[in-house]
Design a protein around this motif. Structure first.
Motif, PDB file in Angstrom:
ATOM      1  N   GLY A  57      31.103  30.538 -63.489  1.00 51.18           N
ATOM      2  CA  GLY A  57      29.350  29.416 -64.354  1.00 51.18           C
ATOM      3  C   GLY A  57      29.300  28.607 -63.852  1.00 51.18           C
ATOM      4  N   GLU A  58      28.802  28.591 -62.501  1.00 52.37           N
ATOM      5  CA  GLU A  58      27.216  27.981 -61.651  1.00 52.37           C
ATOM      6  C   GLU A  58      26.250  29.052 -61.717  1.00 52.37           C
ATOM      7  OE1 GLU A  58      28.729  25.273 -58.196  1.00 52.37           O
ATOM      8  OE2 GLU A  58      30.695  25.739 -58.240  1.00 52.37           O
ATOM      9  N   GLN A  59      25.532  28.466 -61.673  1.00 49.73           N
ATOM     10  CA  GLN A  59      23.860  28.607 -61.522  1.00 49.73           C
ATOM     11  C   GLN A  59      23.379  28.658 -60.512  1.00 49.73           C
ATOM     12  OE1 GLN A  59      21.670  28.825 -65.450  1.00 49.73           O
ATOM     13  NE2 GLN A  59      23.570  29.035 -66.279  1.00 49.73           N
ATOM     14  N   LEU A  60      22.603  29.347 -59.856  1.00 50.54           N
ATOM     15  CA  LEU A  60      22.030  29.555 -58.546  1.00 50.54           C
ATOM     16  C   LEU A  60      20.937  29.141 -58.947  1.00 50.54           C
ATOM     17  CD1 LEU A  60      22.042  30.658 -55.633  1.00 50.54           C
ATOM     18  CD2 LEU A  60      20.202  32.214 -56.400  1.00 50.54           C
ATOM     19  N   SER A  61      20.118  27.053 -58.359  1.00 52.59           N
ATOM     20  CA  SER A  61      19.388  26.452 -58.380  1.00 52.59           C
ATOM     21  C   SER A  61      18.587  26.435 -57.263  1.00 52.59           C
ATOM     22  CB  SER A  61      19.883  25.150 -58.878  1.00 52.59           C
ATOM     23  OG  SER A  61      20.662  24.853 -57.823  1.00 52.59           O
ATOM     24  N   GLY A  62      18.648  27.372 -55.922  1.00 53.44           N
ATOM     25  CA  GLY A  62      17.991  26.487 -54.980  1.00 53.44           C
ATOM     26  C   GLY A  62      18.453  27.259 -53.640  1.00 53.44           C
ATOM     27  N   ALA A  63      17.652  27.073 -52.639  1.00 56.15           N
ATOM     28  CA  ALA A  63      18.159  27.189 -51.640  1.00 56.15           C
ATOM     29  C   ALA A  63      17.656  26.486 -50.216  1.00 56.15           C
ATOM     30  CB  ALA A  63      16.911  29.047 -51.133  1.00 56.15           C
ATOM     31  N   LYS A  64      18.237  26.733 -49.668  1.00 55.69           N
ATOM     32  CA  LYS A  64      18.471  25.107 -48.274  1.00 55.69           C
ATOM     33  C   LYS A  64      18.248  25.774 -46.858  1.00 55.69           C
ATOM     34  CE  LYS A  64      21.848  23.017 -46.354  1.00 55.69           C
ATOM     35  NZ  LYS A  64      22.642  22.225 -45.651  1.00 55.69           N
ATOM     36  N   LEU A  65      17.202  24.789 -45.818  1.00 50.96           N
ATOM     37  CA  LEU A  65      17.178  25.174 -44.155  1.00 50.96           C
ATOM     38  C   LEU A  65      18.327  24.294 -43.856  1.00 50.96           C
ATOM     39  CD1 LEU A  65      13.685  25.962 -44.586  1.00 50.96           C
ATOM     40  CD2 LEU A  65      15.350  27.491 -44.702  1.00 50.96           C
ATOM     41  N   GLY A  66      18.318  24.615 -42.978  1.00 54.10           N
ATOM     42  CA  GLY A  66      19.830  23.688 -41.918  1.00 54.10           C
ATOM     43  C   GLY A  66      18.677  24.146 -40.326  1.00 54.10           C
ATOM     44  N   PHE A  67      19.536  23.179 -39.319  1.00 53.09           N
ATOM     45  CA  PHE A  67      18.959  22.942 -37.960  1.00 53.09           C
ATOM     46  C   PHE A  67      17.047  22.810 -37.829  1.00 53.09           C
ATOM     47  CE2 PHE A  67      22.665  25.581 -36.413  1.00 53.09           C
ATOM     48  CZ  PHE A  67      23.177  24.582 -36.835  1.00 53.09           C
ATOM     49  N   THR A  68      17.038  22.018 -38.789  1.00 51.77           N
ATOM     50  CA  THR A  68      15.052  22.596 -38.977  1.00 51.77           C
ATOM     51  C   THR A  68      14.669  20.993 -37.960  1.00 51.77           C
ATOM     52  OG1 THR A  68      15.198  20.686 -40.784  1.00 51.77           O
ATOM     53  CG2 THR A  68      14.802  23.106 -41.353  1.00 51.77           C
TER      54      THR A  68
END
Length: 265
Positions: A57-68
């Motif tokens: 039931g979770e909804q996609l809410s965004g994206a994230k970056l790593g190793f920046t």
């Protein structure tokens, strides 16, 4: 069967995702996969993880970056950022206390968040993505590797959705491209524990948008209108402790606060 053949097996990717999901929901760390996963295979595991969450039931809410940060890229031997997804259940609503119960290695880092006013599809150009950003906010991300000893390879961390756990947002303000060089301060119970600048994010947070465009074209999924992008850490992450209050301040953008409950049960 060779490891490369294994990594092309979607059923195995689904089983890896299931093990990582179980580690997250139980708070019990698992062994690393290391060379058993290619980078492409790790992103396939990520997609399976998102599917598991959506079925709950979770909804996609965004994206994230790593190793920046350049230092982290050099440490991991890579020259590109990594990316993960966010869901609505990862967002910590204002005024809500975060329990550390069932978290494995929780750490927190200050970031900048961008907001998209329209849906973003894989393959959307950098120029279109830039045009779709309508606001920016100070943010914090709680990362929580599901691997033993907070130790992992590049493919391990990608499969584990780049250690994504929770995030909190400050007030949204009008988007400005003038985001480099802003002082960032993180406090625990009013005491400064980390300082830095937004230039730690790829030397300029605007470059995080370019990096997101590249990663979204290769590995992304469609993000809904109103979705956020966490651009990456502006300071080192610090371990979370019960019964504390965390404050992150980004000069000229604002403040975000979260409270950590004393409940570890």
């Amino acid at each position: 069967m060779t490891s490369s053949q294994i990594t092309e097996n979607r059923g195995w990717h689904a089983s890896v995702a299931a093990r990582l999901d179980q580690a997250e929901t139980s708070g019990i760390a698992i062994e690393q996969f290391n060379d058993a996963l290619t980078l492409d295979g790790a992103y396939s595991v990520q997609r399976e993880l998102l599917s598991v969450r959506r079925k709950r039931g979770e909804q996609l809410s965004g994206a994230k970056l790593g190793f920046t940060s350049k230092a982290k890229m050099e440490q991991m031997g890579v020259d590109e950022v990594i990316s993960g997804f966010l869901t609505d259940r990862m967002l910590i609503p204002p005024g809500t206390e975060l329990s550390l119960s069932r978290l494995v290695h929780p750490r927190i880092e200050p970031e900048i968040a961008f907001r998209f006013k329209r849906e973003i599809h894989p393959g959307t150009s950098y120029e279109e993505i830039l045009e779709n950003i309508d606001a920016v906010a100070p943010a914090v991300e709680i990362i929580d590797s599901r691997y033993r000893n907070f130790s992992f390879s590049l493919s391990d961390v990608v499969a584990d959705n780049t250690s994504a756990c929770r995030y909190a947002l400050g007030e949204w303000v009008e988007f400005s491209k003038n985001l480099a060089g802003r002082a960032v301060t993180m406090l625990v119970d009013g005491t400064i524990v980390e300082t830095g600048t937004t230039s730690a994010i790829l030397s300029d947070p605007m470059l995080a948008i370019e990096a997101f465009a590249r990663m979204n074209q290769k590995y992304g999924t469609s993000l809904p209108a109103g979705a956020v992008l966490l651009a990456g850490a502006a300071t080192a992450a610090i371990p979370l402790e019960p019964s504390t209050e965390i404050t992150a301040i980004v000069a000229g953008l604002g403040t975000v606060e979260i409270k950590i409950s004393g409940d570890l049960a």
